[in-house]
Design a protein around this motif. Structure first.
Motif, PDB file in Angstrom:
ATOM      1  N   GLN A  98       0.816  -1.212   0.000  1.00  0.00           N
ATOM      2  CA  GLN A  98       0.000   0.000   0.000  1.00  0.00           C
ATOM      3  C   GLN A  98       0.851   1.263   0.000  1.00  0.00           C
ATOM      4  O   GLN A  98       0.647   2.151  -0.808  1.00  0.00           O
TER       5      GLN A  98
ATOM      6  N   ASP B 274       0.341   4.901  -4.710  1.00  0.00           N
ATOM      7  CA  ASP B 274       0.192   3.951  -3.611  1.00  0.00           C
ATOM      8  C   ASP B 274      -0.536   2.712  -4.137  1.00  0.00           C
ATOM      9  O   ASP B 274      -0.973   2.660  -5.287  1.00  0.00           O
TER      10      ASP B 274
ATOM     11  N   LEU C  19      -3.928  -6.336  -1.386  1.00  0.00           N
ATOM     12  CA  LEU C  19      -3.215  -5.186  -0.842  1.00  0.00           C
ATOM     13  C   LEU C  19      -2.579  -5.594   0.476  1.00  0.00           C
ATOM     14  O   LEU C  19      -3.232  -6.218   1.312  1.00  0.00           O
TER      15      LEU C  19
ATOM     16  N   THR D 262      -0.271  -4.220   3.833  1.00  0.00           N
ATOM     17  CA  THR D 262       0.200  -3.045   4.536  1.00  0.00           C
ATOM     18  C   THR D 262       0.778  -3.406   5.892  1.00  0.00           C
ATOM     19  O   THR D 262       0.294  -4.315   6.559  1.00  0.00           O
TER      20      THR D 262
ATOM     21  N   ILE E 281      -6.746   3.586   5.610  1.00  0.00           N
ATOM     22  CA  ILE E 281      -6.363   2.612   4.577  1.00  0.00           C
ATOM     23  C   ILE E 281      -7.428   1.521   4.473  1.00  0.00           C
ATOM     24  O   ILE E 281      -7.815   1.117   3.375  1.00  0.00           O
TER      25      ILE E 281
ATOM     26  N   ALA F 197      -9.464   0.779   1.065  1.00  0.00           N
ATOM     27  CA  ALA F 197      -9.383  -0.555   0.465  1.00  0.00           C
ATOM     28  C   ALA F 197     -10.779  -1.150   0.312  1.00  0.00           C
ATOM     29  O   ALA F 197     -11.122  -1.701  -0.739  1.00  0.00           O
TER      30      ALA F 197
ATOM     31  N   LEU G 253      -7.440  -6.751   1.818  1.00  0.00           N
ATOM     32  CA  LEU G 253      -6.324  -6.171   2.567  1.00  0.00           C
ATOM     33  C   LEU G 253      -5.810  -7.160   3.603  1.00  0.00           C
ATOM     34  O   LEU G 253      -6.602  -7.740   4.350  1.00  0.00           O
TER      35      LEU G 253
END
Length: 132
Positions: free
Chosen positions: A58, A64, A83, A85, A92, A96, A103
């Motif tokens: 991310q 990003d 994704l 992170t 975030i 997402a 995520l």
């Protein structure tokens, strides 16, 4: 023996150590990993061989992960993207979720990575079958 014999995995991360170790984990499980140090570099690979999943960091300089995901959807709407992170703040998570991207948090273990490949395959099959 890999879960999926011909799994091509794109790994996108600006941290060289994370990029190298993640690719190593995939390759040690029998997958073919292609490393990209930026979202922009990953985008240049499309169209091309379709990966089983794109593992996308991310927080990177330039675009990003969510911005890269949105652009990937225009290039190949069926490619599964996850994704990743190390900073799972509420902003975030909201972005997402709004973008419709799965995520996960760092650090990832090999079992987590294998699960991501399976999830990516299932997502691809669902999209190809017309289910949404």
């Amino acid at each position: 023996m890999p879960l999926f014999p011909s799994s091509l995995i794109y790994v996108v991360d600006d941290d060289p150590a994370v990029l190298h170790s993640t690719c190593f984990l995939f390759e040690s499980a029998g997958h073919r990993a292609v490393a990209f140090a930026s979202g922009e570099a990953c985008l240049t690979a499309f169209p091309g061989p379709s990966p089983a999943v794109v593992l996308l960091d991310q927080i990177m300089p330039g675009l990003d992960g969510i911005e890269v995901f949105v652009r990937l959807r225009h290039l190949d709407p069926r490619v599964p993207v996850v994704l990743v992170t190390g900073h799972p703040n509420p902003s975030i998570r909201r972005r997402a979720h709004a973008a419709g991207i799965f995520l996960v948090e760092k650090p990832l273990a090999l079992d987590d990575l294998s699960g991501l490949i399976a999830a990516g395959r299932n997502d691809r099959e669902r999209l190809w079958s017309g289910e949404e």
